[in-house]
Design a protein around this motif. Structure first.
Motif, PDB file in Angstrom:
ATOM      1  N   GLY A 191       0.790  -1.232   0.000  1.00 40.38           N
ATOM      2  CA  GLY A 191       0.000   0.000   0.000  1.00 40.38           C
ATOM      3  C   GLY A 191       0.820   1.278   0.000  1.00 40.38           C
ATOM      4  N   SER A 192       2.093   1.195  -0.342  1.00 39.57           N
ATOM      5  CA  SER A 192       3.012   2.313  -0.108  1.00 39.57           C
ATOM      6  C   SER A 192       2.945   3.468  -1.097  1.00 39.57           C
ATOM      7  N   VAL A 193       2.161   3.339  -2.166  1.00 44.48           N
ATOM      8  CA  VAL A 193       1.805   4.518  -2.968  1.00 44.48           C
ATOM      9  C   VAL A 193       0.490   5.085  -2.440  1.00 44.48           C
ATOM     10  N   ARG A 194      -0.446   4.184  -2.162  1.00 43.76           N
ATOM     11  CA  ARG A 194      -1.795   4.624  -1.792  1.00 43.76           C
ATOM     12  C   ARG A 194      -1.862   5.207  -0.387  1.00 43.76           C
ATOM     13  N   ASN A 195      -0.940   4.828   0.481  1.00 45.40           N
ATOM     14  CA  ASN A 195      -0.950   5.389   1.835  1.00 45.40           C
ATOM     15  C   ASN A 195      -0.521   6.865   1.830  1.00 45.40           C
ATOM     16  N   PRO A 196       0.631   7.217   1.260  1.00 46.21           N
ATOM     17  CA  PRO A 196       0.960   8.642   1.195  1.00 46.21           C
ATOM     18  C   PRO A 196      -0.005   9.442   0.325  1.00 46.21           C
ATOM     19  N   ALA A 197      -0.571   8.804  -0.695  1.00 47.02           N
ATOM     20  CA  ALA A 197      -1.606   9.505  -1.475  1.00 47.02           C
ATOM     21  C   ALA A 197      -2.773   9.844  -0.556  1.00 47.02           C
ATOM     22  N   SER A 198      -3.167   8.882   0.251  1.00 43.87           N
ATOM     23  CA  SER A 198      -4.283   9.077   1.179  1.00 43.87           C
ATOM     24  C   SER A 198      -3.988  10.188   2.179  1.00 43.87           C
ATOM     25  N   MET A 199      -2.823  10.143   2.776  1.00 46.73           N
ATOM     26  CA  MET A 199      -2.547  11.068   3.883  1.00 46.73           C
ATOM     27  C   MET A 199      -2.159  12.469   3.404  1.00 46.73           C
ATOM     28  N   ASN A 200      -1.883  12.607   2.110  1.00 50.47           N
ATOM     29  CA  ASN A 200      -1.546  13.918   1.564  1.00 50.47           C
ATOM     30  C   ASN A 200      -2.591  14.457   0.589  1.00 50.47           C
ATOM     31  N   GLY A 201      -3.729  13.767   0.442  1.00 51.17           N
ATOM     32  CA  GLY A 201      -4.796  14.275  -0.422  1.00 51.17           C
ATOM     33  C   GLY A 201      -4.481  14.178  -1.906  1.00 51.17           C
ATOM     34  N   LEU A 202      -3.873  13.062  -2.326  1.00 52.12           N
ATOM     35  CA  LEU A 202      -3.428  12.910  -3.715  1.00 52.12           C
ATOM     36  C   LEU A 202      -4.075  11.704  -4.393  1.00 52.12           C
ATOM     37  N   LEU A 203      -3.905  11.662  -5.715  1.00 49.58           N
ATOM     38  CA  LEU A 203      -4.194  10.461  -6.471  1.00 49.58           C
ATOM     39  C   LEU A 203      -2.925   9.611  -6.486  1.00 49.58           C
TER      40      LEU A 203
END
Lengths: 469, 57
Positions: free
Chosen positions: A178-190
């Motif tokens: 999940g290491s792309v989707r986790n920082p995307a989630s926590m920073n408001g990104l796609l």
């Protein structure tokens, strides 16, 4: 015109091609912003402004001469520091590799350069994309662009925080659990983990061969689709690379969702784990929005999250220990505490554990494929909570595993993190859109429809406020 | 049933008894939680053999 640092890659490319924006002007604006603010966010491990400006001047000359321009001509980008770029250090954020210099580009780095993009820097990660956030490594951990006291997600932490902070319009990360989707989630990104095999991992330091994916993090859906189109493709140097057509992943961005059948996995966040109210409410509001746009959303049931997590862990740690075995036997003291404590259990797993986990994985994948006979896509939660204070290690241990991303590393399906709002502290919230294998176009179609009906991707952090400690 | 797992001795001697014990407990827990309800004939590898993969040159 939008401030240069908030231009999407697509907007900037259009302006560059129309000679309304110089690649030098854009690169210089981002360098100045990084110089001013990154000392508060620690997103970069390597940063080469002079080299980037030199390349930007060449890009500018290309525009003026009327050369054929690539789809990312003159656009600065960053790489998670496990991805090689010729002549740059690839440290994996670890003392073990602090002097490691890449002698050639990773496949994905080469693709971005061929498209005209300009490498501005290498970005912070959790050590070897697994341990972290850690304060005992040669570089500090990256911090959340929306509040530097908070965790930016990981392991592609610098990639997420740098894009959200307006340091770069585009960065690459990697995703094993999940290491792309986790920082995307926590920073408001796609952020997307495409189909396993869609994007080559050659030239990327492996964590777990059969679970590793490389993917882009961006502020808009169209940028993400563009970036994935650029980095995808068959590569003989990656044994898992799939020899499939690379479409324009943005071809259906304007089609809307009317008539689409979307399965909702609610039990991941109401039964298997209990998500916080703000995350659940934001997700339920997103579902309502999609229904109002014409999608038919139907609740579905799969096996519990814990089954996928157990399968993912055994495969990940078995493969990771095969990679790290020599260092674990000779230099364990050179690992940070966090990575060492996560890796060590893998040394005790047996060959039978590993084979059983892979057999289990095959079964779980088949179960998911059957769901997609009836549905165009699946939606579920990303994290159970928004970001948490980065220096609270006890909270980190408790909250970090509370997520619903690992099922799709196990099954190999595309999974796209999509922003769905903010909590009462102003921290981003996120959902995932999951689609059949090799149908990333559908994931982007749904995300684009949602984005066009909401304002979430138009919000940006004010770094003068969020950098204050 | 608890699946007891042990850290290899070559690593245990380097990291000490406390870390060894913690890691062994975590590994045993992971091994215990794995769903092993697989049929005897089930191959482990087909998930990686996507039909679209070409033979590499």
């Amino acid at each position: 015109m939008t401030e240069l640092h908030w231009l999407s890659a697509l907007e900037a490319v259009k302006l560059i091609k129309n000679k309304k924006l110089s690649p030098v002007e854009l690169t210089d604006a981002l360098i100045k912003r990084i110089d001013k603010y990154d000392k508060h966010f620690d997103t970069f491990i390597s940063f080469r402004p002079e080299q980037a400006l030199k390349e930007a001047r060449i890009a500018e000359e290309g525009v003026m001469k009327g050369d054929a321009l690539g789809p990312l001509h003159g656009i600065p980008f960053g790489l998670k520091d496990i991805i090689d770029a010729k002549g740059w250090n690839t440290t994996a954020h670890s003392a073990l590799l602090k002097d490691n210099v890449a002698d050639k580009d990773a496949f994905v780095t080469g693709k971005l350069k061929e498209a005209g993009a300009i490498l501005l820097g290498k970005l912070s990660t959790h050590e070897f994309a697994l341990g972290g956030p850690s304060f005992d490594l040669p570089w500090p951990p990256a911090r959340n662009a929306w509040n530097r006291k908070y965790f930016p997600g990981g392991s592609s932490s610098g990639s997420g925080a740098a894009v959200a902070a307006g340091f770069l319009p585009l960065a690459l990360g990697s995703d094993t659990g999940g290491s792309v989707r986790n920082p995307a989630s926590m920073n408001g990104l796609l952020g997307i983990k495409a189909t396993y095999g869609r994007v080559s991992r050659s030239g990327v330091i492996p964590l777990s061969f059969s679970l590793d994916h490389v993917g882009p993090l961006t502020r808009t859906t169209s940028d993400n689709a563009l970036a994935l189109s650029v980095i995808s493709g068959w590569d003989k140097n990656d044994p898992a690379s799939a020899d499939v057509n690379v479409p324009n992943f943005g071809e259906d961005l304007d089609r809307g969702v009317s008539g689409l059948k979307i399965g909702l996995i609610r039990h991941f966040y109401t039964k298997d784990l209990i998500a916080c109210d703000e995350m659940v409410n934001a997700l339920e509001a997103a579902i309502t929005k999609l229904e109002k746009s014409g999608a038919v959303v139907e609740e579905i049931a799969t096996r519990p999250l814990q089954d996928f997590a157990a399968c993912n862990r055994v495969i990940l740690l078995s493969e990771a220990c095969a990679i790290h075995k020599d260092w674990l036997k000779s230099r364990p003291e050179d690992y940070g505490e966090s990575l060492l404590s996560r890796l060590l259990p893998g040394t005790a797993l047996t060959a039978v554990d590993y084979v059983e986990a892979i057999r289990t994985r095959a079964r779980y994948t088949q179960e998911f494929n059957e769901i997609f006979h009836k549905f165009d896509a699946i939606i579920t939660i990303n994290n159970m909570e928004a970001a948490f204070p980065i220096e609270d290690s006890a909270l980190c241990e408790k909250i970090y595993p509370r997520q619903a991303r690992t099922p799709f590393n196990v099954t190999g399906n595309p999974a796209l993190a999509v922003p769905i709002g903010f909590n009462s502290e102003g921290l981003p919230l996120s959902m995932q859109v999951i689609t059949p294998q090799f149908d990333e176009i559908m994931a982007y179609r749904i995300a684009a429809s949602f984005e066009s009906n909401t304002e979430w991707t138009k919000h940006h952090p004010d770094l003068d406020e969020t950098s204050v400690y | 049933m608890m699946e007891k797992r042990d850290i290899p001795e070559s690593i245990a001697t380097l990291i000490g008894p406390k870390k060894t014990d913690e890691a062994a407990k975590k590994a045993s827990d992971m091994a215990s939680k794995l769903d092993r309800n697989n049929s005897w004939w089930q191959e482990p590898s087909h998930v990686f053999r996507a039909i679209t993969w070409a033979i590499k040159s």
